[in-house]
Design a protein around this motif. Structure first.
Motif, PDB file in Angstrom:
ATOM      1  N   VAL A  11       0.808  -1.226   0.000  1.00  0.00           N
ATOM      2  CA  VAL A  11       0.000   0.000   0.000  1.00  0.00           C
ATOM      3  C   VAL A  11       0.843   1.279   0.000  1.00  0.00           C
ATOM      4  O   VAL A  11       0.289   2.380  -0.054  1.00  0.00           O
ATOM      5  N   GLU A  29       0.167   3.983  -2.705  1.00  0.00           N
ATOM      6  CA  GLU A  29      -1.153   4.627  -2.533  1.00  0.00           C
ATOM      7  C   GLU A  29      -1.167   5.624  -1.383  1.00  0.00           C
ATOM      8  O   GLU A  29      -1.702   6.728  -1.515  1.00  0.00           O
ATOM      9  N   CYS A  43       0.685   8.762  -2.321  1.00  0.00           N
ATOM     10  CA  CYS A  43      -0.091   9.635  -3.222  1.00  0.00           C
ATOM     11  C   CYS A  43      -1.220  10.337  -2.476  1.00  0.00           C
ATOM     12  O   CYS A  43      -1.487  11.520  -2.705  1.00  0.00           O
ATOM     13  N   LYS A  44      -1.883   9.617  -1.573  1.00  0.00           N
ATOM     14  CA  LYS A  44      -2.972  10.257  -0.826  1.00  0.00           C
ATOM     15  C   LYS A  44      -2.430  11.401   0.028  1.00  0.00           C
ATOM     16  O   LYS A  44      -3.037  12.468   0.101  1.00  0.00           O
ATOM     17  N   ALA A  97      -0.538   4.228  -8.761  1.00  0.00           N
ATOM     18  CA  ALA A  97      -1.199   4.498  -7.478  1.00  0.00           C
ATOM     19  C   ALA A  97      -1.959   5.824  -7.526  1.00  0.00           C
ATOM     20  O   ALA A  97      -3.072   5.936  -6.999  1.00  0.00           O
ATOM     21  N   ILE A 130      -5.180   5.185  -9.132  1.00  0.00           N
ATOM     22  CA  ILE A 130      -6.099   4.419  -8.269  1.00  0.00           C
ATOM     23  C   ILE A 130      -6.768   5.332  -7.240  1.00  0.00           C
ATOM     24  O   ILE A 130      -7.958   5.217  -6.966  1.00  0.00           O
ATOM     25  N   VAL A 131      -5.979   6.252  -6.674  1.00  0.00           N
ATOM     26  CA  VAL A 131      -6.565   7.100  -5.613  1.00  0.00           C
ATOM     27  C   VAL A 131      -7.150   8.401  -6.180  1.00  0.00           C
ATOM     28  O   VAL A 131      -7.641   9.244  -5.439  1.00  0.00           O
ATOM     29  N   GLY A 135      -3.664  -1.831  -3.819  1.00  0.00           N
ATOM     30  CA  GLY A 135      -4.168  -1.654  -5.179  1.00  0.00           C
ATOM     31  C   GLY A 135      -5.656  -1.345  -5.239  1.00  0.00           C
ATOM     32  O   GLY A 135      -6.199  -1.127  -6.319  1.00  0.00           O
ATOM     33  N   THR A 136      -6.318  -1.316  -4.090  1.00  0.00           N
ATOM     34  CA  THR A 136      -7.763  -1.059  -4.087  1.00  0.00           C
ATOM     35  C   THR A 136      -8.087   0.403  -3.783  1.00  0.00           C
ATOM     36  O   THR A 136      -9.229   0.823  -3.929  1.00  0.00           O
ATOM     37  N   GLY A 137      -7.107   1.150  -3.288  1.00  0.00           N
ATOM     38  CA  GLY A 137      -7.339   2.543  -2.895  1.00  0.00           C
ATOM     39  C   GLY A 137      -7.954   2.676  -1.509  1.00  0.00           C
ATOM     40  O   GLY A 137      -8.265   3.778  -1.067  1.00  0.00           O
ATOM     41  N   HIS A 167      -4.289   6.760   4.904  1.00  0.00           N
ATOM     42  CA  HIS A 167      -2.977   7.436   4.867  1.00  0.00           C
ATOM     43  C   HIS A 167      -2.740   8.347   6.076  1.00  0.00           C
ATOM     44  O   HIS A 167      -1.760   9.092   6.102  1.00  0.00           O
TER      45      HIS A 167
END
Ligand SMILES: NC(=O)c1ccc[n+]([C@@H]2O[C@H](COP(=O)([O-])OP(=O)(O)OC[C@H]3O[C@@H](n4cnc5c(N)ncnc54)[C@H](O)[C@@H]3O)[C@@H](O)[C@H]2O)c1
Ligand SMILES: N[C@H](C(=O)O)[C@H](O)COP(=O)(O)O
Length: 329
Positions: free
Chosen positions: A18, A21, A24-25, A50, A53-54, A302-304, A308
Motif C-alpha cells: 500500500v 497509494e 499519493c494520498k 497508485a 487508483i486514488v 491496489g484497491t485505494g 494514509h
C-alpha cells in the motif's frame, strides 16, 4: 530537485504493497509549499498507477514544479509492472534500493529526514537482503553499532529493548546493559522533542514482575539494576513496573515513555490505541527516520482503501525532527 535539511525523503516501500497509494494520498492533501520539500525515492510507474487508483492528479519528475509535480529519484524495476498484493522478489529488491539511495542522500545532508512506507520483510529477504526490517538495515547502512525502535503517539510512546527476534531470544536480550542503553536512548529522544524531564517507566518481563522470584527472576536480576543505574544518572526512571498495568498508566498520563522488553509487549498496546496515528522512529543512528507503523497490507493493496493518516503522522514527525538539533546527553 529539493535539497536541504528541511527536505523530507519518502521511500516508496514494497511496490506490491500500500506504500505507493498512501504516499499519493498524503501528497494530494499537501499544499504546494510542502510538496516542494518532498523527494520520493521510488519507482515512477508504481507511483503513477497508485495516483490513478486514488484519483490524485500528481506527476512525478526529477524536480518539483512547486505545484502538482513531485520530485522523484526514480529507481528502475526490471521486467515490467509489479502486481499489487503478491510477494515478489523484484519488489523486495526495489524496496532495498529505494532505502539505500535515501540513506546516501540523508548522509550527504541532501535530506533532513527519511520517511518510510512499508516494506515486506519476506520479499526483502527472498531478494537476498538479509535484514529484519528498516531499523536493522539502517544501522548496517550507516555503520551504527546498534539501533532502537520507538513507537510514538499523542498519548503514549514505547521504546523496545529488542524487536525482530524470537520470544526466546528476546528474553535472553533482557540484560542490564541493553536496558540501560534503551532508557538513555529514549530519554535523549524525548528531550530532543521538547520533554524537559521525561518520566520513563520500564516494563517488567514476567507476570507481576516475577512476584519476588515466584514467576521468574529477570525482573530482579536484570531490570531493577538497569533502572537503578538510570536513576543514578539523573533520569526519572521507574520500575520494573508490572507489564499488565504499565501501558494503562502511561496512557493515563503517568509516564512519557515506556521501555518495553520485547516487540509485542510494546507493539500490541500501541497498535490497539494508535493504529492509525502511531509513528515508528529509528534511534541510535546518525540520520533520522520516521515511518508508518503498519505493514504492506497486501490484502487491500491496489484497491485505494488504505488509510494514509499514519503516513501523514510520519511526515509531520519527520518535519519536527528535521528542524530540531540532536541532544547528546
Ligand atoms: N514499516 C514497515 O515497513 C512495516 C511495519 C509493519 C509490518 N511490516 C511488514 O508488512 C508485512 C505485512 O504485515 P502484517 O500483515 O503483519 O501487517 P499489516 O499492517 O500489513 O496488516 C495488518 C492489517 O491491517 C490492515 N492495514 C494495514 N495498513 C493499513 C492501512 N494503511 N489502512 C487500512 N488498513 C490497513 C491490513 O489490511 C491488515 O488487515 C510483513 O512483511 C511485515 O513485516 C512492515
Ligand atoms: N515492528 C515494526 C512495526 O510494526 O512498525 C515493523 O515491523 C517495522 O520495522 P522496521 O521499522 O524495522 O522496518
Amino acid at each position: 530537485m529539493a535539497s536541504s535539511s528541511r527536505t523530507i525523503g519518502i521511500t516508496m516501500g514494497d511496490p506490491a504493497g500500500v506504500g505507493p497509494e498512501i504516499i499519493c494520498k498524503s501528497l494530494a492533501e499537501m499544499d504546494a509549499a510542502d510538496r516542494a520539500t518532498i523527494r520520493v525515492f521510488g519507482n515512477r510507474d508504481s507511483l503513477k498507477a497508485a495516483a490513478k487508483i486514488v484519483g490524485a492528479p500528481l506527476k512525478f519528475a526529477p524536480a518539483s514544479d512547486g505545484a502538482d509535480t513531485i520530485a522523484i529519484e526514480h529507481v528502475e524495476i526490471d521486467g515490467g509492472p509489479i502486481a499489487f498484493g503478491k510477494i515478489d522478489t523484484r519488489a523486495g529488491d526495489a524496496s532495498f534500493r529505494f532505502i539505500a539511495r535515501a540513506v546516501e542522500a540523508a548522509t550527504a545532508g541532501e535530506i533532513g529526514c527519511i520517511v518510510t512506507a512499508p516494506i515486506n520483510k519476506e520479499a526483502l529477504n527472498l531478494a537476498g537482503h538479509h535484514y529484519d526490517g528498516h531499523t536493522g538495515m539502517l544501522a548496517h547502512l550507516t555503520g551504527s553499532r546498534s539501533s532502537w525502535m520507538l513507537l510514538a503517539s499523542e498519548r503514549m510512546s514505547v521504546i523496545h529493548v529488542s524487536t525482530h527476534v524470537s520470544l526466546k531470544e528476546a528474553i535472553i536480550r533482557v540484560k542490564p546493559e541493553r536496558i540501560l542503553e534503551t532508557i538513555r536512548t529514549g530519554h535523549r529522544h524525548l528531550r530532543r522533542i521538547g520533554v524537559a524531564n521525561p518520566r520513563i517507566a520500564v516494563a517488567g518481563l514476567n507476570p507481576h514482575c516475577g512476584e519476588n522470584g515466584l514467576f521468574g527472576t529477570e525482573d530482579d536480576e536484570f531490570i531493577a539494576p538497569a533502572v537503578a543505574s538510570a536513576k543514578a544518572e539523573g533520569i526519572d526512571a521507574h520500575g520494573p513496573v508490572p507489564p499488565d498495568t504499565v501501558f494503562h498508566r502511561a496512557y493515563s498520563g503517568a509516564f512519557d515513555l515506556v521501555v518495553a522488553q520485547y516487540h509485542d509487549q510494546g507493539h500490541i498496546p500501541m497498535k490497539l490505541v494508535a493504529f492509525d496515528s502511531g509513528v515508528n522512529i529509528s534511534l541510535g543512528l546518525p540520520i533520522d527516520r520516521t515511518s508508518v507503523d503498519h505493514g504492506t497490507a497486501f490484502d487491500i493493496a491496489g484497491t485505494g482503501k488504505a488509510n494514509h493518516v499514519n503516513m501523514n503522522a510520519a511526515i509531520a514527525y519527520a518535519r519536527k525532527l528535521a528542524g530540531t538539533p540532536r541532544v547528546t546527553a
